[in-house]
Design a protein around this motif. Structure first.
Motif, PDB file in Angstrom:
ATOM      1  N   THR A  77     -28.091  -6.807   7.189  1.00 40.67           N
ATOM      2  CA  THR A  77     -29.543  -6.905   7.235  1.00 40.67           C
ATOM      3  C   THR A  77     -30.017  -8.053   6.346  1.00 40.67           C
ATOM      4  O   THR A  77     -29.370  -8.390   5.354  1.00 40.67           O
ATOM      5  N   GLU A  78     -31.140  -8.633   6.722  1.00 41.09           N
ATOM      6  CA  GLU A  78     -31.760  -9.675   5.902  1.00 41.09           C
ATOM      7  C   GLU A  78     -32.872  -9.121   5.029  1.00 41.09           C
ATOM      8  O   GLU A  78     -33.455  -9.840   4.228  1.00 41.09           O
ATOM      9  N   ALA A 118     -31.842  -3.027   1.949  1.00 40.00           N
ATOM     10  CA  ALA A 118     -30.535  -2.992   1.299  1.00 40.00           C
ATOM     11  C   ALA A 118     -30.611  -2.299  -0.057  1.00 40.00           C
ATOM     12  O   ALA A 118     -29.698  -1.548  -0.432  1.00 40.00           O
ATOM     13  N   THR A 119     -31.697  -2.514  -0.785  1.00 40.38           N
ATOM     14  CA  THR A 119     -31.874  -1.878  -2.088  1.00 40.38           C
ATOM     15  C   THR A 119     -31.934  -0.370  -1.960  1.00 40.38           C
ATOM     16  O   THR A 119     -31.298   0.370  -2.733  1.00 40.38           O
ATOM     17  N   PHE A 159     -24.038  -3.427   0.430  1.00 42.39           N
ATOM     18  CA  PHE A 159     -25.458  -3.599   0.124  1.00 42.39           C
ATOM     19  C   PHE A 159     -25.733  -4.273  -1.221  1.00 42.39           C
ATOM     20  O   PHE A 159     -26.747  -4.943  -1.377  1.00 42.39           O
ATOM     21  N   GLN A 160     -24.855  -4.075  -2.198  1.00 41.05           N
ATOM     22  CA  GLN A 160     -25.164  -4.559  -3.540  1.00 41.05           C
ATOM     23  C   GLN A 160     -24.715  -6.002  -3.758  1.00 41.05           C
ATOM     24  O   GLN A 160     -25.491  -6.845  -4.222  1.00 41.05           O
ATOM     25  N   TYR A 163     -30.805   1.622   0.518  1.00 37.02           N
ATOM     26  CA  TYR A 163     -29.532   2.213   0.925  1.00 37.02           C
ATOM     27  C   TYR A 163     -28.459   2.054  -0.155  1.00 37.02           C
ATOM     28  O   TYR A 163     -27.587   2.920  -0.302  1.00 37.02           O
ATOM     29  N   CYS A 164     -28.526   0.979  -0.906  1.00 41.64           N
ATOM     30  CA  CYS A 164     -27.616   0.811  -2.038  1.00 41.64           C
ATOM     31  C   CYS A 164     -27.805   1.950  -3.038  1.00 41.64           C
ATOM     32  O   CYS A 164     -26.839   2.593  -3.465  1.00 41.64           O
ATOM     33  N   PRO A 197     -24.037 -10.280   5.887  1.00 40.55           N
ATOM     34  CA  PRO A 197     -24.576  -8.947   5.653  1.00 40.55           C
ATOM     35  C   PRO A 197     -25.277  -8.371   6.888  1.00 40.55           C
ATOM     36  O   PRO A 197     -25.737  -9.108   7.750  1.00 40.55           O
ATOM     37  N   TYR A 221     -26.550  -9.211  -1.961  1.00 41.57           N
ATOM     38  CA  TYR A 221     -27.916  -9.513  -2.380  1.00 41.57           C
ATOM     39  C   TYR A 221     -28.029  -9.633  -3.891  1.00 41.57           C
ATOM     40  O   TYR A 221     -29.137  -9.666  -4.440  1.00 41.57           O
ATOM     41  N   LYS A 236     -34.028  -7.352   2.020  1.00 41.48           N
ATOM     42  CA  LYS A 236     -33.503  -6.983   0.710  1.00 41.48           C
ATOM     43  C   LYS A 236     -33.976  -5.607   0.259  1.00 41.48           C
ATOM     44  O   LYS A 236     -33.225  -4.876  -0.409  1.00 41.48           O
TER      45      LYS A 236
END
Length: 318
Positions: free
Chosen positions: A128-129, A134-135, A46-47, A137-138, A126, A50, A131
């Motif tokens: 997912t697109e 992703a942020t 995730f990190q 879950y990161c 990745p 992105y 962001k």
């Protein structure tokens, strides 16, 4: 008891068989390893894709990787070497190395492993697109991994070493110095990438902090109650018999009125606070109560048998 005898008695009580020490250390190291692997998994999944350089040496590694192509996992390990040398002489020598080296080595190795194999495992990488997704879950996964590491006495190295040294030398709070260092790295990410990515990285940092606290202390199910009353005996009897909870009492004086009061102190489940309010409203509506959050409770006074024994004594008195 003399001071020497007291030391011997305490040492004897704290001693445990060798197999228990080995089991405790093994569980500790296993938990630290799992936390570091979880951190590396979230970092690569995730990190990194992105460019969420959410502070720390790991965030700096993303910036360095973009500018030079240097591997983030190898950079994390390399950057921690001088920090370990500095921490060795200022933060406890071998004890410091023992609690920090494992997490750093595992995180660096797992990061390199995931960088190579993760794109082949997922059909879409990745994954997912979005962001923002992703942020979130990161922050969640890295916070949980870091919380597990801290809970079992380890550290993740990196900038936490710098903040601990600053705290020991100056007394400046670690949370503030750590935040300043992370903000500098996030600002650098904004210059290298873009400010939207920098804002998302800061959000990931905040989420990681909250989820780390949750993993470190767990969900708070207990509440601490402080009750100040002029009618303590009925309240004590009702709490012990109706709620099956122990209660501690002190005699206190009002700071303004100077009148004597009784302070009752107890811990209950969050779901039982309403029951305590009901008891107070029925027995002593003029009582003053403060409700506080307790992360954990520990000790024999919450055991059912002891409370029942106290209740029996009160029944005999009445």
């Amino acid at each position: 008891m003399t001071r020497k005898n007291m030391k011997e008695a305490v040492k004897q009580k704290l001693e445990s068989p060798g197999w228990q020490k080995i089991l405790r250390i093994s569980n500790q190291q296993l938990a630290i390893t799992l936390g570091a692997v979880l951190n590396a998994f979230a970092y690569v999944l995730f990190q990194m894709p992105y460019n969420l350089a959410a502070g720390g040496v790991a965030g700096l590694g993303i910036i360095v990787n973009t500018l030079t192509g240097f591997s983030p996992g190898l950079f994390y390990f390399t950057a921690n070497i001088p920090l370990f040398i500095l921490g060795f002489f200022t933060l406890g020598k071998w004890r410091f190395l023992f609690t920090s080296t494992l997490a750093v080595v595992v995180f660096s190795g797992a990061t390199e492993f995931f960088i190579i194999h993760m794109p082949t495992v997922f059909t879409r990488f990745p994954i997912t697109e979005n962001k923002l997704l992703a942020t979130i879950y990161c922050g969640l996964l890295i916070g949980i991994g870091s919380g597990i590491i801290y809970r079992f006495g380890g550290t993740i190295g990196g900038t936490s070493i710098i903040t601990r040294i600053i705290y020991n030398k100056t007394g400046f709070p670690m949370s503030q110095s750590g935040l300043y260092v992370d903000v500098i790295i996030i600002a650098a990410a904004g210059l290298v990438f873009n400010w939207e990515t920098s804002l998302l990285a800061f959000l990931a940092l905040l989420i990681a902090g909250m989820s780390a606290d949750f993993a470190l202390e767990g969900a708070s199910q207990m509440r601490t109650l402080i009750i100040i009353t002029q009618n303590p005996e009925p309240l004590r009897y009702a709490i012990i018999n109706e709620l099956k909870r122990g209660v501690t009492m002190w005699q206190v004086n009002g700071g303004y009125s100077g009148e004597e009061r009784t302070l009752l102190y107890l811990t209950v489940l969050r779901s039982r606070v309403y029951d305590v309010k009901f008891i107070i409203n029925r027995i002593d509506p003029d009582a003053f109560m403060v409700v506080g959050v307790s992360q954990q409770t520990w000790g024999g006074y919450t055991l059912k048998k002891k409370v029942q024994a106290i209740a029996s004594d009160h029944d005999a008195d009445l």
